[in-house]
Design a protein around this motif. Structure first.
Motif, PDB file in Angstrom:
ATOM      1  N   VAL A  48      -1.209 -34.383   2.492  1.00 20.48           N
ATOM      2  CA  VAL A  48      -0.320 -33.230   2.321  1.00 20.48           C
ATOM      3  C   VAL A  48      -0.366 -32.376   3.582  1.00 20.48           C
ATOM      4  O   VAL A  48      -1.444 -32.029   4.066  1.00 20.48           O
ATOM      5  N   ALA A  49       0.814 -32.030   4.100  1.00 21.11           N
ATOM      6  CA  ALA A  49       0.911 -31.168   5.288  1.00 21.11           C
ATOM      7  C   ALA A  49       2.287 -30.522   5.301  1.00 21.11           C
ATOM      8  O   ALA A  49       3.191 -30.951   4.573  1.00 21.11           O
ATOM      9  N   ASP A  50       2.456 -29.493   6.110  1.00 21.88           N
ATOM     10  CA  ASP A  50       3.772 -28.858   6.212  1.00 21.88           C
ATOM     11  C   ASP A  50       4.841 -29.861   6.647  1.00 21.88           C
ATOM     12  O   ASP A  50       5.924 -29.895   6.105  1.00 21.88           O
ATOM     13  N   ASP A  51       4.532 -30.666   7.635  1.00 20.03           N
ATOM     14  CA  ASP A  51       5.440 -31.703   8.120  1.00 20.03           C
ATOM     15  C   ASP A  51       4.667 -33.026   8.081  1.00 20.03           C
ATOM     16  O   ASP A  51       4.090 -33.434   9.086  1.00 20.03           O
ATOM     17  N   PRO A  52       4.626 -33.690   6.926  1.00 16.23           N
ATOM     18  CA  PRO A  52       3.731 -34.827   6.766  1.00 16.23           C
ATOM     19  C   PRO A  52       4.146 -36.101   7.499  1.00 16.23           C
ATOM     20  O   PRO A  52       3.338 -37.002   7.658  1.00 16.23           O
ATOM     21  N   SER A  53       5.372 -36.211   7.958  1.00 13.10           N
ATOM     22  CA  SER A  53       5.858 -37.359   8.728  1.00 13.10           C
ATOM     23  C   SER A  53       5.443 -38.697   8.109  1.00 13.10           C
ATOM     24  O   SER A  53       4.628 -39.434   8.675  1.00 13.10           O
ATOM     25  N   PRO A  54       6.005 -39.055   6.972  1.00 14.74           N
ATOM     26  CA  PRO A  54       5.628 -40.311   6.323  1.00 14.74           C
ATOM     27  C   PRO A  54       5.784 -41.536   7.222  1.00 14.74           C
ATOM     28  O   PRO A  54       5.036 -42.502   7.089  1.00 14.74           O
ATOM     29  N   GLU A  55       6.724 -41.476   8.151  1.00 15.26           N
ATOM     30  CA  GLU A  55       6.946 -42.632   9.032  1.00 15.26           C
ATOM     31  C   GLU A  55       5.744 -42.932   9.929  1.00 15.26           C
ATOM     32  O   GLU A  55       5.648 -44.006  10.516  1.00 15.26           O
ATOM     33  N   ARG A  56       4.816 -42.010  10.029  1.00 19.95           N
ATOM     34  CA  ARG A  56       3.610 -42.218  10.841  1.00 19.95           C
ATOM     35  C   ARG A  56       2.522 -42.980  10.099  1.00 19.95           C
ATOM     36  O   ARG A  56       1.489 -43.307  10.671  1.00 19.95           O
ATOM     37  N   TRP A  57       2.744 -43.247   8.821  1.00 20.07           N
ATOM     38  CA  TRP A  57       1.749 -43.917   7.990  1.00 20.07           C
ATOM     39  C   TRP A  57       2.195 -45.342   7.717  1.00 20.07           C
ATOM     40  O   TRP A  57       3.379 -45.642   7.685  1.00 20.07           O
ATOM     41  N   PRO A  58       1.245 -46.261   7.479  1.00 20.98           N
ATOM     42  CA  PRO A  58       1.612 -47.665   7.222  1.00 20.98           C
ATOM     43  C   PRO A  58       2.512 -47.809   5.998  1.00 20.98           C
ATOM     44  O   PRO A  58       2.168 -47.358   4.906  1.00 20.98           O
ATOM     45  N   SER A  59       3.661 -48.447   6.189  1.00 19.06           N
ATOM     46  CA  SER A  59       4.620 -48.585   5.093  1.00 19.06           C
ATOM     47  C   SER A  59       4.042 -49.383   3.932  1.00 19.06           C
ATOM     48  O   SER A  59       4.391 -49.140   2.785  1.00 19.06           O
ATOM     49  N   VAL A  60       3.132 -50.311   4.202  1.00 20.15           N
ATOM     50  CA  VAL A  60       2.537 -51.091   3.125  1.00 20.15           C
ATOM     51  C   VAL A  60       1.756 -50.187   2.164  1.00 20.15           C
ATOM     52  O   VAL A  60       1.768 -50.410   0.953  1.00 20.15           O
ATOM     53  N   LEU A  61       1.112 -49.154   2.688  1.00 21.01           N
ATOM     54  CA  LEU A  61       0.377 -48.210   1.826  1.00 21.01           C
ATOM     55  C   LEU A  61       1.340 -47.337   1.032  1.00 21.01           C
ATOM     56  O   LEU A  61       1.103 -47.040  -0.145  1.00 21.01           O
ATOM     57  N   LEU A  62       2.427 -46.918   1.676  1.00 25.22           N
ATOM     58  CA  LEU A  62       3.419 -46.084   1.000  1.00 25.22           C
ATOM     59  C   LEU A  62       4.163 -46.883  -0.066  1.00 25.22           C
ATOM     60  O   LEU A  62       4.334 -46.412  -1.193  1.00 25.22           O
ATOM     61  N   ASP A  63       4.594 -48.092   0.298  1.00 26.27           N
ATOM     62  CA  ASP A  63       5.376 -48.913  -0.630  1.00 26.27           C
ATOM     63  C   ASP A  63       4.574 -49.318  -1.864  1.00 26.27           C
ATOM     64  O   ASP A  63       5.125 -49.431  -2.957  1.00 26.27           O
ATOM     65  N   SER A  64       3.275 -49.526  -1.700  1.00 29.42           N
ATOM     66  CA  SER A  64       2.425 -49.937  -2.820  1.00 29.42           C
ATOM     67  C   SER A  64       2.036 -48.772  -3.723  1.00 29.42           C
ATOM     68  O   SER A  64       1.556 -48.969  -4.829  1.00 29.42           O
ATOM     69  N   GLY A  65       2.203 -47.538  -3.220  1.00 27.62           N
ATOM     70  CA  GLY A  65       1.759 -46.369  -3.978  1.00 27.62           C
ATOM     71  C   GLY A  65       0.311 -46.020  -3.727  1.00 27.62           C
ATOM     72  O   GLY A  65      -0.206 -45.058  -4.291  1.00 27.62           O
ATOM     73  N   ASP A  66      -0.371 -46.811  -2.872  1.00 24.68           N
ATOM     74  CA  ASP A  66      -1.766 -46.508  -2.539  1.00 24.68           C
ATOM     75  C   ASP A  66      -1.871 -45.163  -1.824  1.00 24.68           C
ATOM     76  O   ASP A  66      -2.858 -44.455  -1.980  1.00 24.68           O
ATOM     77  N   LEU A  67      -0.854 -44.832  -1.033  1.00 23.36           N
ATOM     78  CA  LEU A  67      -0.804 -43.569  -0.297  1.00 23.36           C
ATOM     79  C   LEU A  67       0.465 -42.820  -0.668  1.00 23.36           C
ATOM     80  O   LEU A  67       1.562 -43.382  -0.618  1.00 23.36           O
ATOM     81  N   VAL A  68       0.306 -41.566  -1.041  1.00 25.01           N
ATOM     82  CA  VAL A  68       1.427 -40.679  -1.330  1.00 25.01           C
ATOM     83  C   VAL A  68       1.410 -39.589  -0.273  1.00 25.01           C
ATOM     84  O   VAL A  68       0.373 -38.949  -0.055  1.00 25.01           O
ATOM     85  N   VAL A  69       2.533 -39.411   0.405  1.00 30.34           N
ATOM     86  CA  VAL A  69       2.648 -38.397   1.450  1.00 30.34           C
ATOM     87  C   VAL A  69       3.577 -37.307   0.939  1.00 30.34           C
ATOM     88  O   VAL A  69       4.710 -37.583   0.549  1.00 30.34           O
ATOM     89  N   LEU A  70       3.053 -36.078   0.919  1.00 25.04           N
ATOM     90  CA  LEU A  70       3.795 -34.939   0.375  1.00 25.04           C
ATOM     91  C   LEU A  70       3.813 -33.789   1.365  1.00 25.04           C
ATOM     92  O   LEU A  70       2.852 -33.592   2.111  1.00 25.04           O
ATOM     93  N   SER A  71       4.878 -33.020   1.316  1.00 23.31           N
ATOM     94  CA  SER A  71       4.888 -31.777   2.077  1.00 23.31           C
ATOM     95  C   SER A  71       4.209 -30.692   1.241  1.00 23.31           C
ATOM     96  O   SER A  71       4.130 -30.794   0.005  1.00 23.31           O
TER      97      SER A  71
END
Length: 140
Positions: A48-71
């Motif tokens: 969680v951050a003001d500008d979390p920039s999800p594109e900076r994180w591995p898409s495999v983690l985001l797509d699987s739900g292992d990592l959730v990126v929130l503002s």
């Protein structure tokens, strides 16, 4: 704290902790290490951050739900004044969802600096910190 993880000895934090950092790169470096420790324990991860920039994180983690990126505004609301009761309910649901989905828990790293700007926000934040400490003790 050191303990034996699934891949040998690891250093990790239990409970609720905070740290000071010098800018975004310093924060993201610490956040990445902290989240990697949670991945070893098969925890769901939140960044969680003001500008979390999800594109900076591995898409495999985001797509699987292992990592959730929130503002910050997605998690705490656009007014940035924390409602402790609402946040407790949010985190109760997040932990419950993580356990239901087969994770061993939830690990969150957040740059909430913008939530303490001004006396009203600071007072609300301090109340949330108190409520969250109680929640963490009850939900290790």
């Amino acid at each position: 704290m050191h303990d034996l993880g699934p891949h040998g000895p690891v250093r990790f934090s239990r409970g609720h902790a905070g740290w000071a950092f010098a800018g975004r790169p310093d924060f993201e470096g610490g956040a990445t290490s902290f989240l990697a420790g949670g991945a070893l324990w098969r925890q769901r991860l939140w960044f969680v951050a003001d500008d979390p920039s999800p594109e900076r994180w591995p898409s495999v983690l985001l797509d699987s739900g292992d990592l959730v990126v929130l503002s910050v505004s997605e998690l705490y609301g656009p007014g940035r004044t924390v409602d402790a009761r609402a946040q407790r309910a949010t985190f109760e649901a997040a932990v419950s969802d993580a356990l239901r989905d087969g994770y061993s828990g939830l690990r969150v790293v957040a740059d909430d600096t913008s939530l303490i700007a001004g006396p009203g926000r600071l007072a609300a934040w301090l109340e949330w910190e108190r409520v969250f400490d109680v929640f963490i003790r009850a939900n290790p």
